[in-house]
Every structure is written in C-alpha cells, then in structure tokens.
Design a protein around this motif. Structure first.
Motif, PDB file in Angstrom:
ATOM      1  N   PRO A  82     -16.001  22.367 -22.768  1.00  0.00           N
ATOM      2  CA  PRO A  82     -16.423  23.767 -22.645  1.00  0.00           C
ATOM      3  C   PRO A  82     -16.658  24.403 -24.008  1.00  0.00           C
ATOM      4  O   PRO A  82     -15.936  24.130 -24.959  1.00  0.00           O
ATOM      5  CB  PRO A  82     -15.243  24.430 -21.930  1.00  0.00           C
ATOM      6  N   LEU A  83     -17.667  25.217 -24.070  1.00  0.00           N
ATOM      7  CA  LEU A  83     -17.935  25.934 -25.317  1.00  0.00           C
ATOM      8  C   LEU A  83     -16.875  27.006 -25.519  1.00  0.00           C
ATOM      9  O   LEU A  83     -16.412  27.615 -24.562  1.00  0.00           O
ATOM     10  CB  LEU A  83     -19.324  26.565 -25.253  1.00  0.00           C
ATOM     11  N   THR A  84     -16.518  27.209 -26.766  1.00  0.00           N
ATOM     12  CA  THR A  84     -15.500  28.217 -27.065  1.00  0.00           C
ATOM     13  C   THR A  84     -16.058  29.238 -28.043  1.00  0.00           C
ATOM     14  O   THR A  84     -17.190  29.108 -28.524  1.00  0.00           O
ATOM     15  CB  THR A  84     -14.258  27.561 -27.713  1.00  0.00           C
ATOM     16  N   ALA A  85     -15.251  30.221 -28.359  1.00  0.00           N
ATOM     17  CA  ALA A  85     -15.665  31.252 -29.315  1.00  0.00           C
ATOM     18  C   ALA A  85     -15.903  30.660 -30.697  1.00  0.00           C
ATOM     19  O   ALA A  85     -16.537  31.277 -31.544  1.00  0.00           O
ATOM     20  CB  ALA A  85     -14.608  32.345 -29.382  1.00  0.00           C
ATOM     21  N   ALA A  86     -15.387  29.450 -30.924  1.00  0.00           N
ATOM     22  CA  ALA A  86     -15.572  28.796 -32.218  1.00  0.00           C
ATOM     23  C   ALA A  86     -16.945  28.142 -32.323  1.00  0.00           C
ATOM     24  O   ALA A  86     -17.385  27.776 -33.406  1.00  0.00           O
ATOM     25  CB  ALA A  86     -14.488  27.757 -32.442  1.00  0.00           C
ATOM     26  N   ASP A  87     -17.625  27.990 -31.166  1.00  0.00           N
ATOM     27  CA  ASP A  87     -18.965  27.412 -31.181  1.00  0.00           C
ATOM     28  C   ASP A  87     -19.977  28.512 -31.433  1.00  0.00           C
ATOM     29  O   ASP A  87     -20.011  29.515 -30.726  1.00  0.00           O
ATOM     30  CB  ASP A  87     -19.244  26.727 -29.838  1.00  0.00           C
ATOM     31  N   GLN A 124     -21.793  33.865 -30.780  1.00  0.00           N
ATOM     32  CA  GLN A 124     -21.090  32.872 -29.968  1.00  0.00           C
ATOM     33  C   GLN A 124     -22.089  32.088 -29.127  1.00  0.00           C
ATOM     34  O   GLN A 124     -23.004  32.647 -28.534  1.00  0.00           O
ATOM     35  CB  GLN A 124     -20.073  33.555 -29.053  1.00  0.00           C
ATOM     36  N   ALA A 125     -21.905  30.764 -29.122  1.00  0.00           N
ATOM     37  CA  ALA A 125     -22.838  29.891 -28.413  1.00  0.00           C
ATOM     38  C   ALA A 125     -22.492  29.790 -26.939  1.00  0.00           C
ATOM     39  O   ALA A 125     -21.318  29.705 -26.570  1.00  0.00           O
ATOM     40  CB  ALA A 125     -22.823  28.509 -29.047  1.00  0.00           C
ATOM     41  N   TYR A 126     -23.521  29.823 -26.111  1.00  0.00           N
ATOM     42  CA  TYR A 126     -23.340  29.655 -24.669  1.00  0.00           C
ATOM     43  C   TYR A 126     -24.175  28.509 -24.125  1.00  0.00           C
ATOM     44  O   TYR A 126     -24.122  28.219 -22.940  1.00  0.00           O
ATOM     45  CB  TYR A 126     -23.665  30.953 -23.926  1.00  0.00           C
ATOM     46  N   LEU A 127     -24.957  27.878 -24.996  1.00  0.00           N
ATOM     47  CA  LEU A 127     -25.706  26.707 -24.581  1.00  0.00           C
ATOM     48  C   LEU A 127     -25.503  25.575 -25.577  1.00  0.00           C
ATOM     49  O   LEU A 127     -25.586  25.787 -26.787  1.00  0.00           O
ATOM     50  CB  LEU A 127     -27.208  27.006 -24.492  1.00  0.00           C
ATOM     51  N   ARG A 128     -25.231  24.390 -25.053  1.00  0.00           N
ATOM     52  CA  ARG A 128     -25.171  23.210 -25.902  1.00  0.00           C
ATOM     53  C   ARG A 128     -26.326  22.318 -25.470  1.00  0.00           C
ATOM     54  O   ARG A 128     -26.448  21.953 -24.301  1.00  0.00           O
ATOM     55  CB  ARG A 128     -23.848  22.470 -25.743  1.00  0.00           C
ATOM     56  N   VAL A 129     -27.184  22.001 -26.428  1.00  0.00           N
ATOM     57  CA  VAL A 129     -28.359  21.188 -26.132  1.00  0.00           C
ATOM     58  C   VAL A 129     -28.170  19.814 -26.741  1.00  0.00           C
ATOM     59  O   VAL A 129     -28.038  19.675 -27.959  1.00  0.00           O
ATOM     60  CB  VAL A 129     -29.632  21.846 -26.709  1.00  0.00           C
ATOM     61  N   LEU A 130     -28.122  18.810 -25.884  1.00  0.00           N
ATOM     62  CA  LEU A 130     -28.029  17.430 -26.363  1.00  0.00           C
ATOM     63  C   LEU A 130     -29.442  16.888 -26.483  1.00  0.00           C
ATOM     64  O   LEU A 130     -30.191  16.852 -25.513  1.00  0.00           O
ATOM     65  CB  LEU A 130     -27.208  16.592 -25.383  1.00  0.00           C
ATOM     66  N   LEU A 131     -29.787  16.493 -27.703  1.00  0.00           N
ATOM     67  CA  LEU A 131     -31.144  16.031 -27.962  1.00  0.00           C
ATOM     68  C   LEU A 131     -31.301  14.561 -27.618  1.00  0.00           C
ATOM     69  O   LEU A 131     -30.351  13.787 -27.713  1.00  0.00           O
ATOM     70  CB  LEU A 131     -31.485  16.248 -29.439  1.00  0.00           C
ATOM     71  N   MET A 132     -32.522  14.194 -27.243  1.00  0.00           N
ATOM     72  CA  MET A 132     -32.804  12.791 -26.957  1.00  0.00           C
ATOM     73  C   MET A 132     -32.624  11.943 -28.211  1.00  0.00           C
ATOM     74  O   MET A 132     -32.349  10.751 -28.140  1.00  0.00           O
ATOM     75  CB  MET A 132     -34.219  12.638 -26.403  1.00  0.00           C
ATOM     76  N   SER A 133     -32.736  12.574 -29.382  1.00  0.00           N
ATOM     77  CA  SER A 133     -32.537  11.865 -30.645  1.00  0.00           C
ATOM     78  C   SER A 133     -31.061  11.651 -30.939  1.00  0.00           C
ATOM     79  O   SER A 133     -30.707  10.968 -31.897  1.00  0.00           O
ATOM     80  CB  SER A 133     -33.178  12.651 -31.785  1.00  0.00           C
TER      81      SER A 133
END
Ligand SMILES: [Zn+2]
Length: 74
Positions: free
Chosen positions: A9-14, A22-31
C-alpha cells in the motif's frame, strides 16, 4: 495473472515524482521501473501511462475515504 507485483500500500512517505505531493498511484513500467504520481498527475498522465505501464496500482479511492484532517498532516 501470476505476476508477482509489488502491491505494498502507498503511504504518506510515497511522493509524486512530478510535484512531491502524496502519491496515490504506483505505475509499474514494462521496462521494470516504477513511477509514483499524485491523483492530479495520475489523471493528467493517465492515458500516456497506460501505454507504457505493465500495471497501475490506483489508490485514489483513499482520497475519498481520507478524513479532511489528513490534508493538514505534516
Ligand atoms: Zn503530482
């Protein structure tokens, strides 16, 4: 889907890579890389991200659930 994705889970540290909010989306790249975005930039770059992402972890729903006081958190 059997891919072992990082679904911590994303936290306030992200923090958003664009603006530092503060981040609310994590994008995993194909690279193989990973990008973090706030809800604003996640929306702004959403279409482009979907073309390069292998997976998008969207936690913008947390924004709705979060109490208003969380916005004042430091
Ligand atoms: Zn941002």
């Amino acid at each position: 889907m059997t891919a072992a994705l990082a679904t911590t889970p994303l936290t306030a540290a992200d923090r958003c890579d664009r603006c530092g909010a503060q981040a609310y989306l994590r994008v995993l790249l194909m690279s193989g890389g990973e990008l973090l975005f706030c809800a604003h930039h996640g929306r702004e770059h959403g279409d482009a991200l979907r073309t390069v992402a292998s997976d998008i972890q969207d936690e913008t729903h947390q924004l709705v659930a979060a109490p208003t006081a969380a916005l004042e958190e430091r």
